[in-house]
Design an enzyme around this catalytic site. Structure first.
Site, PDB file in Angstrom:
ATOM      1  N   HIS A 329      28.285 -18.577  45.537  1.00  0.00           N
ATOM      2  CA  HIS A 329      29.278 -19.298  44.738  1.00  0.00           C
ATOM      3  C   HIS A 329      30.661 -19.181  45.361  1.00  0.00           C
ATOM      4  O   HIS A 329      31.474 -20.120  45.293  1.00  0.00           O
ATOM      5  CB  HIS A 329      29.288 -18.746  43.306  1.00  0.00           C
ATOM      6  N   CYS A 330      30.935 -18.035  45.984  1.00  0.00           N
ATOM      7  CA  CYS A 330      32.261 -17.775  46.555  1.00  0.00           C
ATOM      8  C   CYS A 330      32.581 -18.647  47.754  1.00  0.00           C
ATOM      9  O   CYS A 330      33.757 -18.825  48.094  1.00  0.00           O
ATOM     10  CB  CYS A 330      32.372 -16.309  46.970  1.00  0.00           C
ATOM     11  N   ILE A 331      31.578 -19.179  48.419  1.00  0.00           N
ATOM     12  CA  ILE A 331      31.831 -19.937  49.645  1.00  0.00           C
ATOM     13  C   ILE A 331      31.666 -21.438  49.439  1.00  0.00           C
ATOM     14  O   ILE A 331      31.767 -22.207  50.395  1.00  0.00           O
ATOM     15  CB  ILE A 331      30.947 -19.457  50.810  1.00  0.00           C
TER      16      ILE A 331
END
Length: 343
Positions: A329-331
Site C-alpha cells: 500500500h505504501c508504494i
C-alpha cells in the site's frame, strides 16, 4: 466545492508508483536490486487490472523499463525515495472533477536519514501529469496515515497527525477540521499508535494503513498478532477493542475482521517485524496482497477472497519492501476515475 476522497475500492483511472533509486533506505547495491525487483513485481501485478505510471529519477529509466516491461508508463522527475503513497498527492473528486491534495511532507517527521527536497514536490508533479488542480494543505501528513470508507469516515493515529515532529502546534480539533475539509469526511476514528516495528529506523511513527483499513462501508480489517511474545499482541487487541466500540459516520457499528499476522516475529537482525497483511492495495478487479513466504499467507488470502469475492487476490512477496519501511500500500497511490458528465 465538495471534493471527497473516494474509497480505494471505487474505480481507478490508474495507479501511480515511484522507482527506487540509490538513497539511504536502500544502503547497498544488493538491497537496491532486491527493492527494484519487489517494486516491479507489485507494478506488474497491478498492471493486470489497470494502467500504471512509474515516476523514476534522472538516469533510472533504463533499469526501470528492464524490470517493469513494456506496458508500464514511465515518467522522469527528481526523486529522493520511492514511497508514492506518502510523497504523492491524495486524489479527491467532485462529480466529474478531479483534484489533488498536497500535504506538507517532511520525511516522516524529519527523520535523520530521510531526504525530502525532491519528494516534497512529487505531489505537484503527479497532479500536473494527471491534469488535476492542487489543493494545498498546511498539515504535515502522508497518504499512508489516512484511510477512508468513502462515506464520511477516516482512520487516523495519534502519533502521526498529532506527533511532535509533524504538527506540534495543532490540536486534535484542528487536525480533524483540516482532514475533513480536504477529504470530505465528517468523522475521524483515532487509534493511539501504529505497530511497534513502525517506530524503528525506517518507520513512519505509526501509519494507520499497516494497522487497519476499511474493506467496505461498515467493515474494517485489523492486524491481529497471535503470539503473546510479540509487542503487537497487546497493541492489536487495543485496536480491536477501540474499533469494535466505534460507529462510522453513518452511525453503523463497525464490523471488525481480524487478519492474523504472519508467524514470523523477528527479522534476521533480531528486531521485531511489523509484517502485516493490512497493507494491501485494491485495484480495478484485484487485491494485491503482501506475501511473506509464511504459512499465514494463504490464510490471509482466503479472508480477502471472502471479503472481495468479485476481485482476484494476488500475493506478492513484500519482504524486501518491508525491509525499507513499508508495504505494498505504501508504494502505490490510486487516481480515482471521475464520473463523466452527460454530453
Amino acid at each position: 466545492m465538495t471534493f471527497r476522497m473516494p474509497p480505494e475500492w471505487a474505480p481507478h483511472e490508474r495507479t501511480w508508483m515511484a522507482w527506487p533509486g540509490p538513497n539511504p533506505t536502500f544502503a547497498d547495491a544488493e538491497e537496491l536490486a532486491e527493492a527494484r525487483e519487489a517494486w516491479a513485481a507489485v507494478a506488474r501485478a497491478v498492471r493486470r487490472f489497470e494502467p500504471v505510471t512509474v515516476v523514476h529519477g534522472p538516469g533510472q529509466g533504463e533499469s526501470a523499463r528492464a524490470l517493469l516491461g513494456p506496458d508500464v508508463d514511465l515518467v522522469e522527475r527528481d526523486l529522493d525515495d520511492a514511497w508514492m503513497r506518502d510523497i504523492g498527492p491524495t486524489f479527491v473528486v467532485d462529480g466529474d472533477r478531479l483534484a489533488a491534495v498536497d500535504w506538507v511532507f517532511n520525511g516522516w517527521g524529519g527523520q535523520d536519514w530521510a531526504r525530502w527536497e525532491h519528494d516534497s514536490q512529487v505531489a505537484r508533479h503527479v497532479a500536473a501529469l494527471a491534469g488535476a488542480p492542487v489543493l494545498s494543505s498546511r498539515l504535515v501528513n502522508e497518504g499512508g496515515a489516512i484511510h477512508v470508507d468513502g462515506e464520511g469516515t477516516v482512520l487516523l493515529t495519534d502519533t502521526v497527525q498529532l506527533g511532535a515532529d509533524r504538527n506540534p502546534q495543532w490540536t486534535r480539533e484542528q487536525v480533524e477540521a483540516e482532514i475533513h475539509a480536504k477529504l470530505g469526511t465528517v468523522k475521524a476514528i483515532w487509534l493511539p499508535h501504529g505497530l511497534s516495528g513502525d517506530y524503528g529506523l525506517y518507520g513512519t511513527q505509526g501509519h494507520v494503513d499497516i494497522v487497519a483499513a476499511f474493506a467496505r462501508p461498515g467493515t474494517v480489517v485489523v492486524h491481529s498478532q497471535q503470539d503473546p511474545a510479540h509487542p503487537d499482541y497487546e497493541r492489536s487487541r487495543t485496536y480491536v477493542e477501540i474499533l469494535s466500540a466505534e460507529t462510522d459516520a453513518k452511525g453503523r457499528a463497525l464490523e471488525v475482521v481480524e487478519i492474523p499476522a504472519p508467524t514470523v516475529l523477528k527479522d534476521e537482525d533480531g528486531d521485531w517485524v511489523d509484517y502485516s497483511y493490512i497493507n494491501h492495495y485494491l485495484c480495478n478487479g484485484g487485491v494485491v496482497l503482501c506475501g511473506f513466504g509464511d504459512p499465514n499467507d494463504e490464510t490471509a488470502a482466503g479472508i480477502f477472497r471472502r471479503l472481495f469475492p468479485d476481485r482476484t487476490v494476488t500475493l506478492v512477496d513484500a519482504r524486501a519492501i518491508f525491509a525499507g519501511g513499508g508495504g505494498i500500500h505504501c508504494i502505490t497511490q490510486q487516481q480515482p476515475k471521475v464520473r463523466q458528465s452527460a454530453v
